[in-house]
Motif scaffolding. Structure first.
Motif, short mmCIF file in Angstrom:
data_model
loop_
_atom_site.label_atom_id
_atom_site.label_comp_id
_atom_site.label_asym_id
_atom_site.label_seq_id
_atom_site.Cartn_x
_atom_site.Cartn_y
_atom_site.Cartn_z
N GLN A 1 6.31 -3.10 1.78
CA GLN A 1 6.60 -4.15 1.64
C GLN A 1 6.29 -4.86 0.37
O GLN A 1 5.04 -4.56 -0.12
CB GLN A 1 6.25 -5.00 2.82
CG GLN A 1 6.88 -4.70 4.10
CD GLN A 1 6.85 -5.72 5.15
OE1 GLN A 1 6.69 -6.90 4.94
NE2 GLN A 1 6.19 -5.20 6.36
N GLN A 2 6.55 -5.95 -0.33
CA GLN A 2 6.29 -6.64 -1.44
C GLN A 2 6.05 -8.35 -0.74
O GLN A 2 6.95 -8.82 -0.92
CB GLN A 2 7.31 -6.55 -2.64
CG GLN A 2 7.32 -5.39 -3.36
CD GLN A 2 8.15 -5.55 -4.51
OE1 GLN A 2 9.19 -6.04 -4.41
NE2 GLN A 2 7.89 -4.62 -5.52
N HIS A 3 4.99 -8.44 -0.41
CA HIS A 3 4.58 -9.53 0.44
C HIS A 3 4.72 -10.78 -0.58
O HIS A 3 4.10 -10.57 -1.73
CB HIS A 3 3.09 -9.55 1.17
CG HIS A 3 3.11 -8.38 1.97
ND1 HIS A 3 3.82 -8.25 3.08
CD2 HIS A 3 2.30 -7.27 2.04
CE1 HIS A 3 3.35 -7.15 3.93
NE2 HIS A 3 2.65 -6.52 3.19
N GLU A 4 5.28 -11.83 -0.06
CA GLU A 4 5.44 -13.13 -1.06
C GLU A 4 4.17 -13.89 -0.79
O GLU A 4 3.56 -13.61 0.21
CB GLU A 4 6.76 -13.65 -0.67
CG GLU A 4 8.00 -13.05 -0.90
CD GLU A 4 8.26 -12.58 -2.43
OE1 GLU A 4 7.72 -13.67 -3.13
OE2 GLU A 4 8.65 -12.00 -2.63
N PRO A 5 3.90 -14.73 -1.75
CA PRO A 5 2.63 -15.33 -1.52
C PRO A 5 2.90 -16.43 -0.32
O PRO A 5 4.01 -16.90 -0.18
CB PRO A 5 2.72 -16.39 -2.87
CG PRO A 5 3.47 -15.67 -3.95
CD PRO A 5 4.44 -14.79 -3.22
N GLY A 6 1.78 -16.49 0.36
CA GLY A 6 2.06 -17.41 1.66
C GLY A 6 2.44 -16.44 2.83
O GLY A 6 2.35 -16.99 3.89
N ARG B 1 0.91 -1.30 -0.07
CA ARG B 1 0.01 0.10 -0.04
C ARG B 1 0.88 1.15 -0.04
O ARG B 1 1.48 1.61 0.89
CB ARG B 1 -0.90 -0.13 1.34
CG ARG B 1 -2.18 -0.87 0.95
CD ARG B 1 -3.06 -0.76 2.14
NE ARG B 1 -4.19 -1.54 1.96
CZ ARG B 1 -5.26 -1.30 1.23
NH1 ARG B 1 -5.43 -0.24 0.45
NH2 ARG B 1 -6.25 -2.03 0.94
N ALA B 2 0.89 1.87 -1.21
CA ALA B 2 1.81 3.12 -1.14
C ALA B 2 0.79 4.10 -1.37
O ALA B 2 -0.03 4.39 -2.25
CB ALA B 2 2.60 3.16 -2.47
N ARG B 3 1.06 5.26 -0.30
CA ARG B 3 0.05 6.21 -0.58
C ARG B 3 0.75 7.54 -0.22
O ARG B 3 1.72 7.61 0.57
CB ARG B 3 -1.16 6.12 0.72
CG ARG B 3 -2.01 5.23 0.36
CD ARG B 3 -3.03 4.97 1.52
NE ARG B 3 -4.09 4.09 1.37
CZ ARG B 3 -5.36 4.01 1.93
NH1 ARG B 3 -5.36 4.61 2.96
NH2 ARG B 3 -6.04 2.98 1.63
#
Length: 458
Positions: free
Chosen positions: A156-161, A138-140
């Motif tokens: 962050q760039q959340h990874e799958p899982g 979420r970039a705001r």
């Protein structure tokens, strides 16, 4: 001379009835938790009362026969869930292209594939778009904060899982009562949307509302899927038929494009007002703004097999994708151990709290705590859409039946007396053997699939 850790296996393989035990494992597809029955079946001649043939479980290993548990959840039984998904695939595909008792002419009727989502109850962490390398959670601009001082951004760039996906940015801001009430009322909201859909089609065709069902029928199959945030959304395949029978075509003005547009309008207009309480107010349920409705073109675009496979893969899942539980919760004390995240725990506690309010007791939130409030079926269809699970299972049972017919052709009557014995494999060793058989079956299936696709055996 046999090591102690191998003695159980040695005893199993040394049993004179081991081939029969292995056959029992294969007969139930190496089910993880089979149900065992004991009893007998007699084939009696109607005219004379003579017993033509008989069969008893007394002559089988353990004095009982196993049956599949038929649990649809992959986390409970991989074998039975695959069978359930296969039946769901056949059921969905038959309603799109015919077969299983459905005429092939339905393939020429207007067909639409639609996805209806839930609204937002608070910002949550999300998985970045894989097609956009620089996309983050979420970039705001300005890095805003909520009333509780929590940043409403995530770089962050959340990874799958990642367990953070689907979790609220601020727990205090998140509307947990509204969340569980939406899940509880989602099926009723869907029914309201279908009524609105008939009304939209009546307006498009210039037909009075009371007469629209005499002009056409909306047939559909709907599958519920859990998002990572714990809300259900619906995937559905719609079909328009004539008023009398599914082989009858709808009016010429009722096209797939018109149906897709009417679905969008009906989903946007559907509202369901719940009872008012001092604690929560008067919630009004509605669908989210994310809506996708597209015509199904069988030869190009979205073919029947692809749509059927897309829907069938969700029927074996539950709240596991939202880090929930795969078995009922009967007491509040079980929540802490079964829920994998704080968000799911809060949702389950909300089910118990909101469900205790007098106006919402009929929603059954206590009973559906493990489902985060959703008590609907994973797959729902209209009666005329296609075949049924019961018909598919009966056809499979008839195909596999080994009961020989009467030798003299006389009329017979089957007299059966069976009772429940126990559930599960008789020993840990046999359960491990069943697991090995299950892995071998899955491996053979993957090899066969690779060969059919031209990749060769792996």
């Amino acid at each position: 001379m046999v090591p102690i850790e191998d003695r159980a296996w040695f005893e199993l393989l040394s049993r004179p009835d081991y081939p029969a035990i292995e056959q029992q494992i294969y007969d139930v597809g190496a089910c993880e938790n089979p149900v065992w029955l004991s009893g007998r079946t007699l084939l009696v001649a109607v005219a004379t009362g003579e017993i033509v043939s008989s069969w008893s479980s007394a002559g089988t290993p353990f004095g009982a026969i196993p049956l599949r548990c038929m649990n649809r959840r992959a986390t409970r039984c991989a074998s039975c869930s695959r069978l359930y998904a296969g039946d769901a695939f056949q059921l969905v595909r038959a309603g799109l292209s015919g077969g299983k008792g459905v005429p092939d002419t339905v393939a020429g009727h207007p067909l639409v594939f639609a996805t209806l989502t839930a609204p937002s109850f608070g910002p949550v962490h999300r998985r970045p778009n894989p097609d956009r390398p620089r996309d983050v959670c979420r970039a705001r601009r300005g890095k805003p904060r909520c009333a509780h001082g929590v940043a409403m951004t995530c770089q962050q760039q959340h990874e799958p899982g990642d367990l953070l996906i689907g979790q609220p940015l601020c727990v205090a801001c998140y509307d947990y009562p509204g969340h569980v009430l939406w899940n509880a009322g989602a099926s009723a909201l869907w029914a309201r949307m279908v009524d609105f859909l008939y009304w939209r089609l009546a307006r498009a065709g210039g037909i009075p509302r009371p007469y629209i069902r005499r002009t056409l029928r909306i047939e559909y199959v709907r599958v519920a899927e859990y998002q990572a945030r714990g809300l259900v959304h619906f995937h559905a395949a719609f079909r328009l038929d004539g008023p009398e029978d599914r082989s009858q075509e709808p009016p010429a003005w009722a096209t797939a494009e018109l149906l897709a547009d009417a679905i969008g309008q009906a989903a946007s207009a559907a509202r369901l007002r719940l009872a008012e309480t001092v604690e929560i107010g008067a919630p009004v349920l509605h669908f989210g703004r994310q809506l996708d409705a597209r015509p199904i073109v069988l030869d190009t675009g979205l073919p029947a097999e692809r749509a059927a496979g897309y829907l069938a893969k969700y029927v074996t899942k539950g709240t596991e994708d939202a880090h929930g539980a795969d078995r009922p919760i009967t007491h509040r004390s079980q929540i802490a151990a079964l829920a994998r995240t704080e968000h799911v725990r809060a949702l389950m506690y909300s089910c118990r709290t909101v469900g205790a309010l007098a106006p919402y007791e009929a929603l059954g939130l206590h009973r559906w705590t493990h489902m985060l409030g959703f008590g609907g079926q994973p797959l729902t269809k209209t009666r005329r859409y296609s075949s049924t699970f019961a018909a598919l299972r009966q056809a499979r049972a008839d195909f596999r039946s080994t009961q020989p017919p009467s030798s003299d052709g006389q009329e017979t009557l089957r007299d059966s007396l069976w009772r429940y014995a126990w559930q599960g494999w008789p020993s840990v060793t046999i359960a491990e053997q069943a697991a090995g058989v299950r892995e071998a079956i899955e491996h053979n299936r993957e090899v066969a699939r690779g060969t059919a696709d031209g990749r060769g055996a792996v």
